[in-house]
Write a protein that holds these residues in place. Structure first.
Motif, PDB file in Angstrom:
ATOM      1  N   HIS A 631      -4.190  -1.116  -1.728  1.00  0.00           N
ATOM      2  CA  HIS A 631      -4.276  -2.575  -1.732  1.00  0.00           C
ATOM      3  C   HIS A 631      -5.602  -3.058  -2.312  1.00  0.00           C
ATOM      4  O   HIS A 631      -5.635  -3.817  -3.268  1.00  0.00           O
ATOM      5  N   THR A 632      -6.662  -2.624  -1.665  1.00  0.00           N
ATOM      6  CA  THR A 632      -7.962  -3.267  -1.896  1.00  0.00           C
ATOM      7  C   THR A 632      -8.814  -2.567  -2.951  1.00  0.00           C
ATOM      8  O   THR A 632      -9.827  -3.111  -3.378  1.00  0.00           O
TER       9      THR A 632
ATOM     10  N   GLU B 297       5.250  -6.892   3.745  1.00  0.00           N
ATOM     11  CA  GLU B 297       4.327  -7.064   2.611  1.00  0.00           C
ATOM     12  C   GLU B 297       4.566  -8.415   1.919  1.00  0.00           C
ATOM     13  O   GLU B 297       3.619  -9.071   1.490  1.00  0.00           O
ATOM     14  N   GLU B 322      -8.417 -12.470  -5.742  1.00  0.00           N
ATOM     15  CA  GLU B 322      -7.446 -11.375  -5.678  1.00  0.00           C
ATOM     16  C   GLU B 322      -7.826 -10.380  -4.575  1.00  0.00           C
ATOM     17  O   GLU B 322      -6.972  -9.947  -3.795  1.00  0.00           O
ATOM     18  N   ARG B 326      -5.704  -9.409  -1.166  1.00  0.00           N
ATOM     19  CA  ARG B 326      -5.285  -8.040  -0.858  1.00  0.00           C
ATOM     20  C   ARG B 326      -5.884  -7.554   0.454  1.00  0.00           C
ATOM     21  O   ARG B 326      -5.267  -6.773   1.183  1.00  0.00           O
ATOM     22  N   THR B 327      -7.126  -7.996   0.710  1.00  0.00           N
ATOM     23  CA  THR B 327      -7.767  -7.619   1.971  1.00  0.00           C
ATOM     24  C   THR B 327      -6.967  -8.180   3.142  1.00  0.00           C
ATOM     25  O   THR B 327      -6.738  -7.495   4.149  1.00  0.00           O
ATOM     26  N   ARG B 330      -3.617  -6.272   3.529  1.00  0.00           N
ATOM     27  CA  ARG B 330      -3.831  -4.963   4.154  1.00  0.00           C
ATOM     28  C   ARG B 330      -4.169  -5.119   5.638  1.00  0.00           C
ATOM     29  O   ARG B 330      -3.665  -4.367   6.482  1.00  0.00           O
ATOM     30  N   LEU B 333      -0.993  -5.955   7.631  1.00  0.00           N
ATOM     31  CA  LEU B 333      -0.088  -4.811   7.791  1.00  0.00           C
ATOM     32  C   LEU B 333      -0.684  -3.779   8.749  1.00  0.00           C
ATOM     33  O   LEU B 333       0.025  -3.198   9.570  1.00  0.00           O
TER      34      LEU B 333
END
Lengths: 759, 340
Positions: A631-632, B297, B322, B326-327, B330, B333
């Motif tokens: 992901h990161t 997700e 971005e 995404r952080t 994540r 999840l």
């Protein structure tokens, strides 16, 4: 087994602990700015906040009003001394207080001297400069740069090496790449801050300052101050990290010496972390274009490496790594060209493996790209292009164990388990990548003097004006004397870091162990010769024995026959209390002036690509595993393995430590290190360790150093190849290759940061 | 460094009394003549750099009120004394058990040495590390009101994409504050005008036209405690911090997340974002977008899009949008998958 003390293999010395380790960890080692000095005054620098223009006015009233202020040294006050010179011993030709012109951000405009450090700092902060400001040029692509050829601008970079017809070979090549790479500005940031402490006793000047070049500085400082070099002493017994930054003397040293003279008191100036970015040297930003052409069988037929490097307006500092990259593989044809790009910046300088770090990064990243283009394993690709002779002058390598390094490192790393498919290796949410690269560093050596005394009590005193910059040279010099004189290391005292000692060359270019040990070897052998002569003389205890049958061990001269004589008794019979020998080592091929130049602080280097008989390099191979979150996209390095061959290893502990430190630095260069420049103002932005990132302990997990045995009597009498600057060469390329393997993204601009992997 | 007077008041009222004598109602705490110091890990730095220039420091470490040094766990929640050190709170067994997001946010901040010095109240009041703020030779509206902002068109990789203004885009770098704002913490303060409680979300002020005004506190006000309400489902919470190196670096992006789940369906989500905003940043729109939804997700990405819908990139920090998304994905999840 203690990982820090690897068991010596063939041609390797014992992992003795550092002779000064206890002093260092108990705080008893006095670094130059720690030394207690009576009646000391403190200096603090005021520096410019613009990069280009003129200082029209300096307002000193507020500073003068600070209680405890003693003096301000500024424009006009240095007129009676000479300007600095740019060269081996001088960081820059800019005499900041000789001239109101501002050449770069953070240029010294004054030194405030006060009774306390705090008062000096406060006064320096209150010094207000007024400027006539001009638009500065920051770096590549900024308006106003001037580009000039680098060849001939530095004695260390005479020409753009070439071989064969590159254009024709590249045109004909079946497989080819043409790519561009870049590396950023980097500052050394040794933990020990830069400092100068100066005091005069009559006309005798003593300077305590962390230095990698006490002899060179003595001569250069004397020149600036227009006094006899014999009247100048530079003292630097312990150095808290140098990496090249303490090699050339900066203008501050003479300014502090003048301040001490004016005041008639010792003056100490410690430069702040922020100020060091502008008042010291740094690694210049570089750009590269590399073209490689090869046949489908993987044999390279054409290699071109063009480099561009930023330097200051007044001083043509050359990085120039094409001499090494042009000799790395069996290329067929070679074309190189290096250009300097002048901007309004302070003058760059030497930083750990100065040419090789950026240039080999570009080469090795390109080699990995080429292996991908060929559909070939990158290790196999290098094996195919292993040369019998170097491609430029067709000379043999004095020794070259690169493939053995690859084999040993690959085995330890588990390279065979790598699935070459991009993105094929995963561990849960983490993409796994593996990459490798070659490390290379030229093996040079310089003239060096040493004095060794063996006393009737069995003590040895070793003196040499070299520098303990953390490499362990004090320890390995002691080891050499211990071995040759048969005296245990705890009976040997080693004095270094003082220009009043026998001169040694600058501790740069990884020459110190080779040069110092060769001189110590020479002095010890002269002592042996005298002892043997006395012992084997008629009526002596070993009369009739020949020198080659004798050894010194445990305080005795021992003959092959088993007969022995105590050294103590031999000395008594000679009616002396000690034997002292002063040796002046000059390498093979040295000019008639070689020793004179050593004393003048301008030693000549031999080895590397300079010798007639062979080229001399140390090699290594590094393998890296990276993990990148799905992901990161942050990049972590759980494993790194390096195998290195560097002739005789004097001490496996200090050698491993050097290589380990280099590899860690390499990881930092790959992923973190960069000095950021505000392009509008040509000023550095991240001038401290909060924003200038280097690896922390948590970044380094499993790191393995393999020392590969190698014997090379051709490099120097000690058989030693320097390795202090070997470990950080190639590392960043190995990381870039691993990142590519994990993600399919080829990152060509360092450092590799998270934002480059998000897109 | 300028000379300054150093005092060690004996108790809170003495500290307030001295502070009110040397400050006025109009003074900002960060610009006042008299300022409080606890761990000193931020203020002492800025005094050395000439960024903070108090001429009187009131050291709070000798205040006699024992509650200032205690962590009290009750049915109502948890109460941190203002002088509790970061390291102590990070290692506290009940904090780790009940509020993993708090323990994580503290553990991932700074270094062991700094965590042992820095107080919790000082930590939430830490000032930005903007490179242009830290060094006095640059223009900075926060340091010198009205002088301009060198970061706006400069090297702004670290800077905020949320909550900025034309005057300032300096990032709030703290981690602990993200956990606190997510959990609806309350700050207790005492000043010359008495004691009061401030919802954590009201403590910090966005820069607007007045970036030098950083908090709601008066210059003579002392934070005495930080109270976190009981949130039983906060056992399912974490703090994810993404940075350039593994430790001892500020967040490029971080997320504090707590989830109340019914199976895989979100009853309630708490989300705060660090490293990307000018102040501690509660992502309300992201929370709402998840309510009643199955957390996967796709829904996490929709929440992340909502969180950054108003983001304003600059030249070097556009990646933070971005990365921030995404952080958060994540973090959501990973929080969902916690065994809580």
């Amino acid at each position: 087994m203690d990982a820090a003390a690897p068991r010596p293999k063939e041609n390797m010395g014992e992992p003795l602990p550092r002779v000064d380790a206890r002093l260092k960890v108990t705080g008893q080692a006095h670094y130059p700015a720690d030394l207690p000095i009576a009646n000391i005054a403190y200096g603090a620098l005021a520096t410019s906040s613009i990069a280009k223009g003129k200082v029209t006015k300096l307002r000193l009233d507020d500073a003068r009003a600070v209680p405890g202020l003693l003096d301000i040294v500024t424009y006009g006050d240095m007129d009676k001394v000479d300007k600095p010179k740019f060269g081996n011993s001088g960081a820059t030709s800019i005499g900041p207080l000789h001239d109101r012109t501002i050449f770069h951000d953070g240029q010294i405009v004054a030194l405030a001297v006060a009774e306390t450090f705090e008062a000096a700092e406060e006064a320096a902060r209150l010094i207000r400069a007024e400027y006539e400001e001009e638009k500065p040029t920051a770096t590549f692509d900024s308006p106003g740069t001037a580009t000039i050829p680098a060849a001939g601008k530095s004695p260390l970079f005479k020409e753009d090496v070439k071989a064969g017809d590159f254009d024709a070979a590249y045109a004909d090549a079946a497989v080819k790449i043409d790519q561009r790479y870049s590396t950023p500005t980097q500052h050394h940031n040794p933990i020990e801050l830069f400092s100068t402490t100066a005091f005069w006793e009559g006309d005798q000047l003593t300077v305590h300052e962390p230095s990698q070049n006490v002899t060179g500085w003595k001569v250069e400082l004397a020149r600036q101050l227009k006094i006899d070099p014999a009247k100048v002493r530079i003292v630097s017994p312990f150095i808290g990290g140098a990496f090249g930054s303490k090699g050339p003397m900066t203008p501050r040293t003479a300014i502090v010496a003048v301040a001490a003279k004016r005041l008639g008191r010792p003056v100490r100036c410690v430069t702040s972390r922020m100020q060091a970015f502008g008042t010291q040297t740094y690694r210049a930003e570089t750009r590269h274009r590399i073209r490689i052409g090869a046949g489908r069988d993987g044999h390279i037929t054409a290699f071109a490496h063009e480099g561009w490097e930023v330097t200051s307006r007044p001083d043509p500092y050359v990085v120039g790594g094409t001499s090494a990259t042009g000799r790395m593989y069996d290329y067929g044809s070679v074309l190189t060209h290096v250009s300097l790009v002048q901007a309004d910046r302070n003058t760059p300088g030497y930083m750990r493996s100065p040419p090789e770090t950026p240039y080999v990064y570009a080469l090795e990243n390109a080699m990995d790209e080429m292996a991908v283009a060929l559909g070939m394993d990158p290790v196999e690709f290098r094996r195919i292009n292993e040369p019998k002779t170097e491609p430029i002058g067709k000379k043999p390598f004095s020794s070259r164990s690169l493939i053995r390094c690859y084999d040993e490192a690959a085995e330890a790393f588990g390279w065979a388990k790598r699935d070459p498919k991009i993105g094929a290796m995963r561990d849960g949410e983490w993409l796994v990548g593996m990459g490798c690269a070659t490390a290379i560093y030229p093996t040079a050596v310089a003239p060096c003097a040493a004095r060794v005394r063996l006393t009737v009590d069995g003590d040895v005193r070793l003196q040499c004006g070299s520098h303990e910059i953390g490499t362990g040279v004090r320890t390995v010099a002691g080891q050499m004397a211990s071995e040759r004189l048969g005296v245990s290391i705890d009976r040997i005292s080693v004095e270094m870091g003082d220009s009043s000692l026998p001169p040694a060359p600058v501790s740069g270019g990884s020459i110190s162990t080779a040069s110092v040990c060769s001189a110590v070897l020479m002095a010890c052998d002269a002592i042996r010769t005298k002892l043997y002569a006395a012992a084997t003389a008629e009526g002596g205890p070993l009369a009739g024995s020949h020198n080659e049958e004798l050894e010194l061990a445990g305080g005795k001269i021992v003959a092959k026959s088993g007969a022995s004589a105590k050294v103590e008794d031999v000395l008594k019979a000679m009616q002396v209390g000690a034997i002292e020998e002063y040796a002046e080592f000059a390498p093979k091929g040295a000019t008639p002036d070689a020793l004179k130049k050593l004393y003048a602080g301008t030693p000549e280097f031999h080895g590397g690509d300079q010798d007639e008989d062979s080229v001399k390099y140390a090699f290594g191979a590094e393998f890296v595993e990276v993990r990148i979150n799905r992901h990161t996209r942050e990049i972590r390095v759980p494993r790194i393995v390096g195998a290195f061959a560097a002739g005789r290893i004097m001490n496996t502990r200090t050698a491993r430590s050097q290589l380990m430190g280099g590899m860690i630095w390499g990881i930092g260069q790959a992923l973190q290190e960069a000095t950021e420049i505000d392009r509008r103002y040509a000023r550095y932005v991240n001038r401290d360790l909060q924003d200038y990132l280097v690896p922390v302990n948590a970044d380094i997990k499993d790191l393995q150093v393999i020392l590969v045995p190698e014997v090379d009597p051709a490099v120097n009498p000690a058989g030693v190849k320097g390795l202090g600057e070997l470990g950080n060469v190639g590392t960043a390329a190995a990381v870039a290759s691993a990142v590519y393997h994990a993600t399919g993204k080829r990152i060509r601009d360092l450092p590799i940061r998270i934002e480059q992997l998000l897109v | 460094m300028r000379p300054f007077v150093y005092e060690q008041p004996a108790d809170i009222s003495a500290a307030v009394a001295i502070a009110s004598r040397f400050t006025t109602n109009d003074d900002q705490p960060t610009r006042a003549n008299a300022q409080f110091i606890a761990g000193g890990t931020n203020l002492a730095d800025y005094m050395k750099l000439g960024v903070a220039e108090p001429n009187r420091l009131l050291d709070l470490n000798r205040l006699k009120e024992s509650g200032l040094r205690q962590i009290r766990v009750t049915d109502d929640g948890i109460r941190f004394g203002a002088l509790v050190r970061m390291g102590e709170a990070a290692d506290h067994a009940e904090v780790k058990r009940r509020y993993p997001v708090i323990a994580d946010s503290l553990r991932l901040a700074a270094s062991g040495q700094i965590r042992n010095m820095a107080s919790l109240a000082g930590n939430i009041l830490q000032r930005t590390r903007c490179e242009y703020f830290r060094e006095t030779s640059w223009q900075c509206n926060k340091r010198v009101p009205g002088s301009g902002c060198a970061a706006m068109e400069g090297f702004n990789r670290q800077h905020a994409v949320l909550g900025g203004s034309d005057a300032c885009i300096a990032t709030y770098h703290g981690d602990f504050a993200q956990a606190l704002i997510a959990l609806d913490a309350v700050v207790h303060a005492e000043g010359s005008r008495g004691a009061r409680s401030i919802p954590f979300a009201k403590l910090h002020r966005q820069p607007g036209d007045t970036p030098h005004i950083e908090t709601d506190l008066a210059a003579d006000e002392i934070i005495t405690a930080i109270a976190v309400p009981a949130v039983p489902w906060a056992r399912r919470s974490l703090y994810l911090k993404i940075r350039d190196r593994e430790s001892y670096a500020f967040a490029l992006a971080s997320a504090a997340v707590a989830l109340d789940l019914d199976g895989e369906t979100v009853r309630e989500a708490r989300i705060a974002l660090g490293g990307v905003a000018t102040v501690p940043w509660r992502a309300g729109a992201a929370e709402q977008s998840l309510q009643g939804k199955k957390l996967d997700e796709t829904s996490a990405e929709a929440a992340a899009d909502a969180a950054f819908a108003q983001a304003q990139p600059r030249q070097h920090n556009a990646f933070k949008i971005e990365l921030g998304k995404r952080t958060l994905v994540r973090a959501l999840l990973e929080t969902r998958d916690m065994k809580a």
